[in-house]
Design a protein around this motif. Structure first.
Motif, PDB file in Angstrom:
ATOM      1  N   ASN A 136       0.793  -1.224   0.000  1.00  0.00           N
ATOM      2  CA  ASN A 136       0.000   0.000   0.000  1.00  0.00           C
ATOM      3  C   ASN A 136       0.831   1.283   0.000  1.00  0.00           C
ATOM      4  N   PRO A 137       1.823   1.375  -0.870  1.00  0.00           N
ATOM      5  CA  PRO A 137       2.602   2.615  -0.888  1.00  0.00           C
ATOM      6  C   PRO A 137       1.755   3.783  -1.376  1.00  0.00           C
ATOM      7  N   THR A 138       1.719   4.818  -0.572  1.00  0.00           N
ATOM      8  CA  THR A 138       0.797   5.930  -0.800  1.00  0.00           C
ATOM      9  C   THR A 138       1.512   7.267  -0.721  1.00  0.00           C
ATOM     10  N   ILE A 139       1.246   8.112  -1.699  1.00  0.00           N
ATOM     11  CA  ILE A 139       1.666   9.507  -1.621  1.00  0.00           C
ATOM     12  C   ILE A 139       0.408  10.322  -1.367  1.00  0.00           C
ATOM     13  N   VAL A 140       0.442  11.156  -0.354  1.00  0.00           N
ATOM     14  CA  VAL A 140      -0.736  11.919   0.023  1.00  0.00           C
ATOM     15  C   VAL A 140      -0.973  13.042  -0.982  1.00  0.00           C
ATOM     16  N   ALA A 141      -2.162  13.056  -1.577  1.00  0.00           N
ATOM     17  CA  ALA A 141      -2.518  14.107  -2.530  1.00  0.00           C
ATOM     18  C   ALA A 141      -2.609  15.444  -1.811  1.00  0.00           C
ATOM     19  N   VAL A 142      -2.059  16.475  -2.442  1.00  0.00           N
ATOM     20  CA  VAL A 142      -2.142  17.825  -1.885  1.00  0.00           C
ATOM     21  C   VAL A 142      -2.568  18.774  -2.995  1.00  0.00           C
ATOM     22  N   PRO A 143      -3.153  19.910  -2.643  1.00  0.00           N
ATOM     23  CA  PRO A 143      -3.541  20.879  -3.667  1.00  0.00           C
ATOM     24  C   PRO A 143      -2.302  21.376  -4.413  1.00  0.00           C
ATOM     25  N   PRO A 144      -2.492  21.849  -5.650  1.00  0.00           N
ATOM     26  CA  PRO A 144      -1.344  22.304  -6.454  1.00  0.00           C
ATOM     27  C   PRO A 144      -0.524  23.396  -5.774  1.00  0.00           C
ATOM     28  N   SER A 145      -1.137  24.159  -4.891  1.00  0.00           N
ATOM     29  CA  SER A 145      -0.400  25.246  -4.229  1.00  0.00           C
ATOM     30  C   SER A 145       0.563  24.716  -3.163  1.00  0.00           C
ATOM     31  N   ILE A 146       0.389  23.485  -2.761  1.00  0.00           N
ATOM     32  CA  ILE A 146       1.274  22.886  -1.751  1.00  0.00           C
ATOM     33  C   ILE A 146       2.391  22.130  -2.471  1.00  0.00           C
ATOM     34  N   THR A 147       3.619  22.432  -2.127  1.00  0.00           N
ATOM     35  CA  THR A 147       4.742  21.853  -2.867  1.00  0.00           C
ATOM     36  C   THR A 147       5.469  20.782  -2.084  1.00  0.00           C
ATOM     37  N   GLU A 148       4.826  20.266  -1.061  1.00  0.00           N
ATOM     38  CA  GLU A 148       5.432  19.129  -0.385  1.00  0.00           C
ATOM     39  C   GLU A 148       4.340  18.237   0.174  1.00  0.00           C
ATOM     40  N   THR A 149       4.700  16.977   0.330  1.00  0.00           N
ATOM     41  CA  THR A 149       3.740  16.031   0.878  1.00  0.00           C
ATOM     42  C   THR A 149       4.508  14.897   1.531  1.00  0.00           C
ATOM     43  N   SER A 150       3.764  13.929   2.001  1.00  0.00           N
ATOM     44  CA  SER A 150       4.425  12.792   2.632  1.00  0.00           C
ATOM     45  C   SER A 150       3.987  11.503   1.957  1.00  0.00           C
ATOM     46  N   ALA A 151       4.769  10.485   2.172  1.00  0.00           N
ATOM     47  CA  ALA A 151       4.484   9.168   1.594  1.00  0.00           C
ATOM     48  C   ALA A 151       4.534   8.131   2.707  1.00  0.00           C
ATOM     49  N   PHE A 152       3.608   7.184   2.615  1.00  0.00           N
ATOM     50  CA  PHE A 152       3.485   6.146   3.630  1.00  0.00           C
ATOM     51  C   PHE A 152       3.494   4.781   2.968  1.00  0.00           C
ATOM     52  N   LEU A 153       4.090   3.832   3.612  1.00  0.00           N
ATOM     53  CA  LEU A 153       4.061   2.468   3.116  1.00  0.00           C
ATOM     54  C   LEU A 153       4.553   1.532   4.203  1.00  0.00           C
ATOM     55  N   VAL A 183       6.837   0.032   9.270  1.00  0.00           N
ATOM     56  CA  VAL A 183       5.594   0.710   8.930  1.00  0.00           C
ATOM     57  C   VAL A 183       5.856   2.203   8.874  1.00  0.00           C
ATOM     58  N   MET A 184       5.589   2.783   7.704  1.00  0.00           N
ATOM     59  CA  MET A 184       5.680   4.235   7.583  1.00  0.00           C
ATOM     60  C   MET A 184       4.260   4.753   7.455  1.00  0.00           C
ATOM     61  N   LYS A 185       3.878   5.632   8.347  1.00  0.00           N
ATOM     62  CA  LYS A 185       2.490   6.095   8.406  1.00  0.00           C
ATOM     63  C   LYS A 185       2.432   7.538   8.845  1.00  0.00           C
ATOM     64  N   ASN A 186       1.202   8.075   8.820  1.00  0.00           N
ATOM     65  CA  ASN A 186       1.069   9.520   9.005  1.00  0.00           C
ATOM     66  C   ASN A 186       1.471   9.984  10.397  1.00  0.00           C
ATOM     67  N   ASP A 187       1.347   9.125  11.393  1.00  0.00           N
ATOM     68  CA  ASP A 187       1.720   9.574  12.733  1.00  0.00           C
ATOM     69  C   ASP A 187       2.972   8.851  13.232  1.00  0.00           C
ATOM     70  N   GLY A 188       3.794   8.417  12.280  1.00  0.00           N
ATOM     71  CA  GLY A 188       5.017   7.725  12.668  1.00  0.00           C
ATOM     72  C   GLY A 188       6.135   8.051  11.704  1.00  0.00           C
ATOM     73  N   ASP A 189       6.989   7.073  11.481  1.00  0.00           N
ATOM     74  CA  ASP A 189       8.051   7.257  10.495  1.00  0.00           C
ATOM     75  C   ASP A 189       7.424   7.428   9.111  1.00  0.00           C
ATOM     76  N   HIS A 190       8.040   8.266   8.294  1.00  0.00           N
ATOM     77  CA  HIS A 190       7.473   8.469   6.960  1.00  0.00           C
ATOM     78  C   HIS A 190       8.509   9.090   6.038  1.00  0.00           C
ATOM     79  N   VAL A 191       8.106   9.190   4.788  1.00  0.00           N
ATOM     80  CA  VAL A 191       8.937   9.832   3.766  1.00  0.00           C
ATOM     81  C   VAL A 191       8.340  11.196   3.470  1.00  0.00           C
ATOM     82  N   MET A 192       9.204  12.196   3.398  1.00  0.00           N
ATOM     83  CA  MET A 192       8.765  13.528   2.991  1.00  0.00           C
ATOM     84  C   MET A 192       9.225  13.784   1.567  1.00  0.00           C
ATOM     85  N   LEU A 193       8.311  14.227   0.755  1.00  0.00           N
ATOM     86  CA  LEU A 193       8.637  14.633  -0.606  1.00  0.00           C
ATOM     87  C   LEU A 193       8.485  16.145  -0.673  1.00  0.00           C
ATOM     88  N   MET A 194       9.603  16.835  -0.882  1.00  0.00           N
ATOM     89  CA  MET A 194       9.587  18.294  -0.859  1.00  0.00           C
ATOM     90  C   MET A 194       9.975  18.841  -2.218  1.00  0.00           C
TER      91      MET A 194
END
Ligand code: CU
Length: 168
Positions: free
Chosen positions: A55-72, A124-135
């Protein structure tokens, strides 16, 4: 680990936030439990890490936001522990590992040097734990598109994870 004073996520994300001790970002607001999907672990060149992603997931963000996180969740199917020390993604100008830290009533993120996936175990990489940041996202994300994320271990081996952009 101390927060570097010139860490850009901090200055970018603390605007409008009541939390002052840690970085926060839009990608952390999601609470929906993603449904499991069949994961792909992609192309072997010479040395591919024996990691299977779920379940590798990149969190969708509005176009004005230039960073997000990824969980898997990644399972280490090998017989030795894997120390992940690097992450990169073509969609992002800068990618990094982060961990979530709770202090008193505040929750925030700090950069993480890496994560260990035990032999036969899972990370486990998740929203309230370890995760990947895509900036520094290079363009707007489209919900449903699949984007590669490369994880690299301390021994130089890598694995390419295909992550799906999903709404929080
Ligand atoms: Cu983060």
């Amino acid at each position: 680990m101390l927060i570097p004073t010139r860490f850009t996520v901090l200055t970018a994300l603390l605007v409008g936030s009541s939390v002052t001790a840690f970085a926060q970002h839009a990608g952390h607001t999601h609470t929906a439990a993603p449904t499991p999907t069949k994961a792909s672990t992609a192309t072997a060149r010479t040395a591919t890490l024996p990691l299977v992603a779920h379940n590798p997931t990149i969190v969708a963000v509005p176009p004005s936001i230039t960073e997000t996180s990824a969980f898997l969740t990644v399972k280490n199917t090998g017989k030795t522990a894997i120390k992940l020390v690097g992450v990169r993604a073509g969609i992002a100008g800068h990618s990094m590992f982060m961990k979530t830290v709770k202090q008193q009533n505040m929750t925030g993120m700090l950069p993480a040097a890496g994560f260990v996936v035990p032999a036969g175990g899972t990370l486990v990489m998740k929203n309230d734990g370890d995760h990947v940041m895509l900036m520094k996202l290079k363009r707007a994300l489209k919900v449903g598109e699949v984007l590669p994320i490369v994880l690299q271990a301390s021994d130089g081996r890598t694995v390419t994870i295909k992550a799906t952009v999903k709404k929080p």
